[in-house]
Design an enzyme around this catalytic site. Structure first.
Site, PDB file in Angstrom:
ATOM      1  N   SER A  41       0.881  -1.162   0.000  1.00  0.00           N
ATOM      2  CA  SER A  41       0.000   0.000   0.000  1.00  0.00           C
ATOM      3  C   SER A  41       0.919   1.213   0.000  1.00  0.00           C
ATOM      4  O   SER A  41       1.810   1.304   0.839  1.00  0.00           O
ATOM      5  CB  SER A  41      -0.812  -0.021   1.306  1.00  0.00           C
ATOM      6  OG  SER A  41      -2.130   0.341   1.112  1.00  0.00           O
TER       7      SER A  41
ATOM      8  N   GLU B 182       0.960  18.512  -7.112  1.00  0.00           N
ATOM      9  CA  GLU B 182      -0.183  18.564  -8.014  1.00  0.00           C
ATOM     10  C   GLU B 182      -1.267  17.552  -7.642  1.00  0.00           C
ATOM     11  O   GLU B 182      -2.192  17.328  -8.419  1.00  0.00           O
ATOM     12  CB  GLU B 182       0.277  18.316  -9.450  1.00  0.00           C
ATOM     13  CG  GLU B 182       1.342  19.289  -9.951  1.00  0.00           C
ATOM     14  CD  GLU B 182       2.775  18.901  -9.542  1.00  0.00           C
ATOM     15  OE1 GLU B 182       2.934  17.839  -8.904  1.00  0.00           O
ATOM     16  OE2 GLU B 182       3.702  19.645  -9.855  1.00  0.00           O
ATOM     17  N   SER B 183      -1.199  16.912  -6.517  1.00  0.00           N
ATOM     18  CA  SER B 183      -2.195  16.008  -5.925  1.00  0.00           C
ATOM     19  C   SER B 183      -1.568  14.691  -5.449  1.00  0.00           C
ATOM     20  O   SER B 183      -0.817  14.717  -4.498  1.00  0.00           O
ATOM     21  CB  SER B 183      -3.424  15.778  -6.802  1.00  0.00           C
ATOM     22  OG  SER B 183      -4.187  16.973  -6.866  1.00  0.00           O
TER      23      SER B 183
ATOM     24  N   HIS C  46      -2.175   0.023  -4.588  1.00  0.00           N
ATOM     25  CA  HIS C  46      -2.416  -1.134  -3.729  1.00  0.00           C
ATOM     26  C   HIS C  46      -2.190  -2.365  -4.602  1.00  0.00           C
ATOM     27  O   HIS C  46      -2.727  -2.436  -5.712  1.00  0.00           O
ATOM     28  CB  HIS C  46      -3.846  -1.136  -3.175  1.00  0.00           C
ATOM     29  CG  HIS C  46      -4.150   0.088  -2.379  1.00  0.00           C
ATOM     30  ND1 HIS C  46      -3.664   0.299  -1.112  1.00  0.00           N
ATOM     31  CD2 HIS C  46      -4.842   1.199  -2.690  1.00  0.00           C
ATOM     32  CE1 HIS C  46      -4.068   1.480  -0.675  1.00  0.00           C
ATOM     33  NE2 HIS C  46      -4.786   2.048  -1.618  1.00  0.00           N
TER      34      HIS C  46
ATOM     35  N   CYS D 183      -3.970  17.875 -10.517  1.00  0.00           N
ATOM     36  CA  CYS D 183      -4.672  19.127 -10.782  1.00  0.00           C
ATOM     37  C   CYS D 183      -3.712  20.131 -11.410  1.00  0.00           C
ATOM     38  O   CYS D 183      -3.967  21.317 -11.422  1.00  0.00           O
ATOM     39  CB  CYS D 183      -5.282  19.685  -9.507  1.00  0.00           C
ATOM     40  SG  CYS D 183      -4.094  19.957  -8.234  1.00  0.00           S
TER      41      CYS D 183
END
Lengths: 119, 119
Positions: B57, B64-65, B70, B85
């Site tokens: 994980s 930018e985000s 997983h 974004c």
């Protein structure tokens, strides 16, 4: 019959949130941790950052996958993701997120991940 | 005409990956960081964990985000998310992810986040 899958991923669009609830990393961290607790998730770690030019970027890694948030205070909008591969109470978590962010309009898209596997 | 939006979110389903590429947090961390670099993203932090009962994980927070992964080694499957974004070269990042995980089947779902805002 729903196909078998490995993870359930909810993409939550929260519109019309009060701007002051979206500004600070600490507020989003609190909200996502309350949501994780409501779902019955096991929190591994939480990381929250001020986002450029403003707003918050945050992630809560849970034993059952993750929650993330990105906020745009200037638009009263938050994009929240809840990805779960465990037996969690997702609806309880989503209710917390909607209420705590004070969204006036909510759209939730539910995506099955790893379709055809598991089950 | 595409509606205005704030973020572009790609949900990448990687099937048929060699099991040994999905087992170790270090491998996924390397792959996601190479993908982030290929996209031209600014990495804030990377956090990767061994996943129960096995697999990985992980999250890379970018300015930018985010990118998340997983993995389910026993199914040869990885669920990767790329949420951006900013003005990034997403296709370069997605190509890295597909190749480095060695997926034989790939499905990508593209979701616009914050539709009707920004633009």
């Amino acid at each position: 019959m729903e196909p078998s899958y490995l993870g359930l991923h909810v993409l939550l669009e929260l519109y019309g949130c009060p701007e002051d609830r979206l500004r600070l990393p600490d507020d989003s961290e609190r909200i996502l941790l309350v949501a994780a607790a409501a779902m019955g998730a096991t929190v591994i770690e939480a990381r929250f950052h001020a986002f450029s030019p403003h707003g918050v970027s945050g992630v809560v890694v849970i034993a059952e996958s993750h929650l993330t948030v990105h906020t745009w205070p200037e638009h009263g909008y938050a994009a929240v993701d809840v990805f779960s591969c465990g037996d969690l109470d997702l609806s309880a978590g989503l209710e917390v997120l909607e209420q705590e962010y004070g969204a006036s309009r909510v759209y939730a898209e539910r995506v099955l991940r790893g379709k055809g596997l598991g089950g």
